[in-house]
Design a protein around this motif. Structure first.
Motif, PDB file in Angstrom:
ATOM      1  N   GLU A 236       0.859  -1.195   0.000  1.00 46.41           N
ATOM      2  CA  GLU A 236       0.000   0.000   0.000  1.00 46.41           C
ATOM      3  C   GLU A 236       0.881   1.226   0.000  1.00 46.41           C
ATOM      4  N   LEU A 237       0.439   2.210  -0.757  1.00 46.24           N
ATOM      5  CA  LEU A 237       1.135   3.477  -0.798  1.00 46.24           C
ATOM      6  C   LEU A 237       0.235   4.464  -0.050  1.00 46.24           C
ATOM      7  N   LEU A 238       0.737   5.002   1.044  1.00 44.62           N
ATOM      8  CA  LEU A 238      -0.064   5.961   1.816  1.00 44.62           C
ATOM      9  C   LEU A 238       0.550   7.344   1.631  1.00 44.62           C
ATOM     10  N   LEU A 254      -1.581  -2.206  -4.246  1.00 39.76           N
ATOM     11  CA  LEU A 254      -1.178  -3.170  -5.277  1.00 39.76           C
ATOM     12  C   LEU A 254      -1.377  -4.549  -4.684  1.00 39.76           C
ATOM     13  N   GLU A 255      -2.103  -5.403  -5.390  1.00 47.34           N
ATOM     14  CA  GLU A 255      -2.284  -6.763  -4.901  1.00 47.34           C
ATOM     15  C   GLU A 255      -0.961  -7.513  -4.999  1.00 47.34           C
ATOM     16  N   GLN A 256      -0.856  -8.572  -4.197  1.00 50.98           N
ATOM     17  CA  GLN A 256       0.401  -9.326  -4.157  1.00 50.98           C
ATOM     18  C   GLN A 256       0.858  -9.826  -5.531  1.00 50.98           C
ATOM     19  N   VAL A 290       8.583   5.165 -16.544  1.00 50.80           N
ATOM     20  CA  VAL A 290       8.414   4.644 -15.171  1.00 50.80           C
ATOM     21  C   VAL A 290       7.156   5.206 -14.529  1.00 50.80           C
ATOM     22  N   VAL A 291       6.833   6.447 -14.843  1.00 45.63           N
ATOM     23  CA  VAL A 291       5.633   7.056 -14.263  1.00 45.63           C
ATOM     24  C   VAL A 291       4.383   6.383 -14.838  1.00 45.63           C
ATOM     25  N   GLY A 292       4.350   6.229 -16.165  1.00 52.97           N
ATOM     26  CA  GLY A 292       3.194   5.593 -16.804  1.00 52.97           C
ATOM     27  C   GLY A 292       2.992   4.170 -16.298  1.00 52.97           C
ATOM     28  N   LEU A 293       4.083   3.425 -16.196  1.00 53.57           N
ATOM     29  CA  LEU A 293       3.990   2.035 -15.744  1.00 53.57           C
ATOM     30  C   LEU A 293       3.523   1.965 -14.286  1.00 53.57           C
ATOM     31  N   ALA A 294       4.143   2.774 -13.425  1.00 51.21           N
ATOM     32  CA  ALA A 294       3.786   2.726 -12.002  1.00 51.21           C
ATOM     33  C   ALA A 294       2.331   3.151 -11.796  1.00 51.21           C
ATOM     34  N   ARG A 295       1.898   4.155 -12.555  1.00 44.03           N
ATOM     35  CA  ARG A 295       0.501   4.610 -12.400  1.00 44.03           C
ATOM     36  C   ARG A 295      -0.469   3.559 -12.898  1.00 44.03           C
ATOM     37  N   ASN A 296      -0.172   2.950 -14.056  1.00 41.26           N
ATOM     38  CA  ASN A 296      -1.041   1.881 -14.544  1.00 41.26           C
ATOM     39  C   ASN A 296      -1.121   0.749 -13.528  1.00 41.26           C
ATOM     40  N   ALA A 297       0.018   0.408 -12.944  1.00 38.97           N
ATOM     41  CA  ALA A 297       0.048  -0.704 -11.989  1.00 38.97           C
ATOM     42  C   ALA A 297      -0.894  -0.424 -10.822  1.00 38.97           C
ATOM     43  N   PHE A 298      -0.877   0.789 -10.292  1.00 38.22           N
ATOM     44  CA  PHE A 298      -1.713   1.107  -9.141  1.00 38.22           C
ATOM     45  C   PHE A 298      -3.169   1.367  -9.510  1.00 38.22           C
ATOM     46  N   HIS A 299      -3.402   1.959 -10.658  1.00 40.07           N
ATOM     47  CA  HIS A 299      -4.759   2.448 -10.920  1.00 40.07           C
ATOM     48  C   HIS A 299      -5.537   1.620 -11.928  1.00 40.07           C
ATOM     49  N   ASP A 300      -4.844   0.950 -12.866  1.00 46.39           N
ATOM     50  CA  ASP A 300      -5.567   0.222 -13.907  1.00 46.39           C
ATOM     51  C   ASP A 300      -4.639  -0.786 -14.595  1.00 46.39           C
ATOM     52  N   PRO A 301      -4.309  -1.866 -13.847  1.00 46.45           N
ATOM     53  CA  PRO A 301      -3.266  -2.783 -14.332  1.00 46.45           C
ATOM     54  C   PRO A 301      -3.516  -3.354 -15.736  1.00 46.45           C
ATOM     55  N   GLU A 339       0.401 -14.636 -14.449  1.00 55.91           N
ATOM     56  CA  GLU A 339       0.780 -14.439 -13.053  1.00 55.91           C
ATOM     57  C   GLU A 339      -0.018 -13.345 -12.344  1.00 55.91           C
ATOM     58  N   VAL A 340      -0.491 -12.368 -13.104  1.00 55.80           N
ATOM     59  CA  VAL A 340      -1.227 -11.278 -12.455  1.00 55.80           C
ATOM     60  C   VAL A 340      -2.731 -11.443 -12.659  1.00 55.80           C
ATOM     61  N   MET A 341      -3.138 -11.776 -13.898  1.00 53.99           N
ATOM     62  CA  MET A 341      -4.570 -11.860 -14.181  1.00 53.99           C
ATOM     63  C   MET A 341      -5.102 -13.290 -13.953  1.00 53.99           C
ATOM     64  N   TRP A 342      -4.225 -14.195 -13.556  1.00 50.32           N
ATOM     65  CA  TRP A 342      -4.607 -15.587 -13.308  1.00 50.32           C
ATOM     66  C   TRP A 342      -5.279 -16.229 -14.513  1.00 50.32           C
ATOM     67  N   MET A 343      -4.819 -15.871 -15.699  1.00 50.49           N
ATOM     68  CA  MET A 343      -5.390 -16.495 -16.892  1.00 50.49           C
ATOM     69  C   MET A 343      -4.902 -17.949 -16.942  1.00 50.49           C
ATOM     70  N   LYS A 344      -5.797 -18.859 -17.404  1.00 49.35           N
ATOM     71  CA  LYS A 344      -5.396 -20.266 -17.480  1.00 49.35           C
ATOM     72  C   LYS A 344      -4.427 -20.448 -18.644  1.00 49.35           C
ATOM     73  N   GLU A 345      -3.458 -21.337 -18.449  1.00 46.70           N
ATOM     74  CA  GLU A 345      -2.454 -21.594 -19.503  1.00 46.70           C
ATOM     75  C   GLU A 345      -3.144 -21.989 -20.810  1.00 46.70           C
TER      76      GLU A 345
END
Ligand SMILES: [Zn+2]
Length: 478
Positions: A236-238, A254-256, A290-301, A339-345
């Motif tokens: 968590e980013l506070l 950010l989820e694990q 890095v800003v675009g990636l980090a923001r996407n990760a937190f707000h809309d992966p 690994e993130v969206m848990w899509m089946k192989e």
């Protein structure tokens, strides 16, 4: 409990459920050199409190928040407003008076004045009620502080109060709102706070100003990618301020699985080699990747693969050739899906098989137009369906070499177009497009109209910006 036991208890840190108390407790532990808060001895605790008091006294004596060594004094306004270290009335006082006032503020109340209630965070004896002079009291339904009627603050024990006094040592200080990174992964939290305490020496002890950060989310990205162990919890980013001009608290999570993926992309060679391309894919005209990636990760992966698709399409549009980093980005998108969206192989394999077939058809084209046409259908599932149906006819009437299955199987159709809430059709279409480019790159497709005007488009054609280059240099030692 005997007086001696009570005294001992009031010099023992515990971890509570309050994220900011936890960050502070780890910071206080780091100031004593202990590995974790619960291993701090009463002597170590006293020494750390004394050190924090001395730092506050030193900053207060600067008196001017704009002085070259006035940074900690300035920042203290957003942690301990109206306190003995920074209230306007302190300006007129002598050094001795300042010193005495701060020491009094940082000394536990006498037993006789304890209110006889429990600490709201840890349940031990409280030593008093504490308000915003000591504790960030931001409004949030998650962290709303429970204050008894008639009291201006929280009932807290002395170690919990001191955890809040230590909180700034564990935060990324900016001069404006501060940034605390929190996790229930104790090892990660200990590591992150320990590094931050080290870094804050120059801002808190020496009072020098901190560098600007490109975005608060990047603080988390950096911490994750520099962490060597597997993460067992999300982060968590506070972002908070206790300033009189406006108390704020924002929490971004950010989820694990995503936190762990961002970490692993710095560690696994096959993912790491595509990271520079991932930054290029997230760079905007004015903002670093890095800003675009980090923001996407937190707000809309889900936008991470979409950014890869758009970046590859843009480069193709400009050159008429499939970009050479298509394979790296496709590799990253596949691992993200699993690994993130848990899509089946099996489902990912269906999308890839469809991409392979589409690429076999496009590979026969001598013009870049058909791929552009396919890309334009990404925005409109109805058009993509129609496009694939037309190609399926072509596939049946005039199959390319190696065509041993239908162009679009029923499972792939469902994944791409089913609008049910448990299906991420939009996400699957982005994956499909990236996989088509990967296949075309593998097939060495060079449309005649593209090749005529463009040389092979390489990374050098779109160099990383200054911030991203610096960011990657910082990772060279990983
Ligand atoms: Zn407590």
């Amino acid at each position: 409990m005997s007086v001696a036991d009570l005294d001992e208890q009031q010099h023992r840190l515990v971890l509570t459920a309050h994220p900011l108390q936890r960050v502070g407790a780890y910071a206080l532990a780091e100031l004593t050199g202990a590995e974790e808060p619960e291993k701090v001895t009463p002597e170590g605790f006293r020494t750390a409190v004394e050190k924090m008091t001395a730092d506050a006294v030193r900053a207060a004596k600067v008196r001017d928040t704009k002085a070259p060594d006035g940074f900690w004094l300035k920042v203290s306004l957003s942690f301990f407003p109206n306190s003995k270290m920074n209230h306007n009335a302190q300006l007129k006082k002598s050094d001795e008076e300042l010193d005495a006032g701060i020491r009094e503020w940082r000394t536990p109340p006498e037993l006789a004045s304890w209110p006889g209630v429990r600490c709201v965070l840890c349940g031990r004896e409280a030593v008093g009620f504490y308000g915003k002079v000591d504790v960030p009291l931001a409004e949030s339904h998650l962290y709303r502080n429970t204050t008894p009627r008639g009291h201006a603050g929280l009932a807290l024990c002395w170690p919990c109060v001191c955890s809040f006094h230590a909180l700034p040592y564990g935060c990324r200080l900016t001069g404006g709102p501060s940034i605390a990174l929190h996790s229930w992964d104790e090892r990660f939290l200990a590591r992150v706070v320990s590094r931050q305490v080290e870094r804050n020496h120059q801002h808190i002890v020496l009072g020098r100003a901190a560098d600007k950060i490109p975005a608060r989310e990047v603080v988390a990205l950096h911490a994750l990618r520099h962490y060597g162990e597997r993460l067992t919890a999300g982060v968590e980013l506070l972002v908070f301020s206790n300033n009189n001009k406006g108390q704020t608290l924002e929490i971004h999570s950010l989820e694990q699985p995503l936190a762990e993926w961002l970490r692993k992309t710095a560690r696994r060679p096959e993912l790491r080699q595509g990271f520079a391309a991932l930054l290029r894919a997230h760079a905007g005209p004015k903002s670093p990747g890095v800003v675009g990636l980090a923001r996407n990760a937190f707000h809309d992966p889900e936008r991470i693969p979409a950014a890869c698709a758009r970046y590859l399409a843009d480069r193709f549009d400009r050159s008429g050739l499939v970009p050479s980093d298509a394979a790296d980005l496709a590799g990253l998108c596949s691992s993200f899906a699993i690994e993130v969206m848990w899509m089946k192989e099996n489902d990912l394999a269906e999308i890839k098989a469809t991409a392979h077939s589409v690429a076999l058809l496009l590979n026969r084209e001598t013009s870049a137009g058909k791929l552009r046409e396919f890309h334009s259908t990404l925005k409109d599932p109805g058009r993509m369906q129609a496009w694939l149906r037309t190609r399926a006819v072509e596939w049946t009437l005039n199959p390319p070499e190696g065509a041993d299955r239908p162009l679009l199987g029923s499972r792939a159709f469902q994944l791409l177009f089913d609008t049910g809430s448990d299906n991420r059709a939009w996400f699957h279409r982005q994956l499909l497009f990236v996989a088509v480019l990967e296949e075309l790159h593998r097939l060495g497709w060079r449309p005649a109209d593209g090749a005529a005007v463009a040389k092979e488009i390489t990374e050098e054609d779109q160099p990383l910006g200054e911030d991203d280059t610096k960011y990657l240099q910082g990772e060279e030692s990983l």
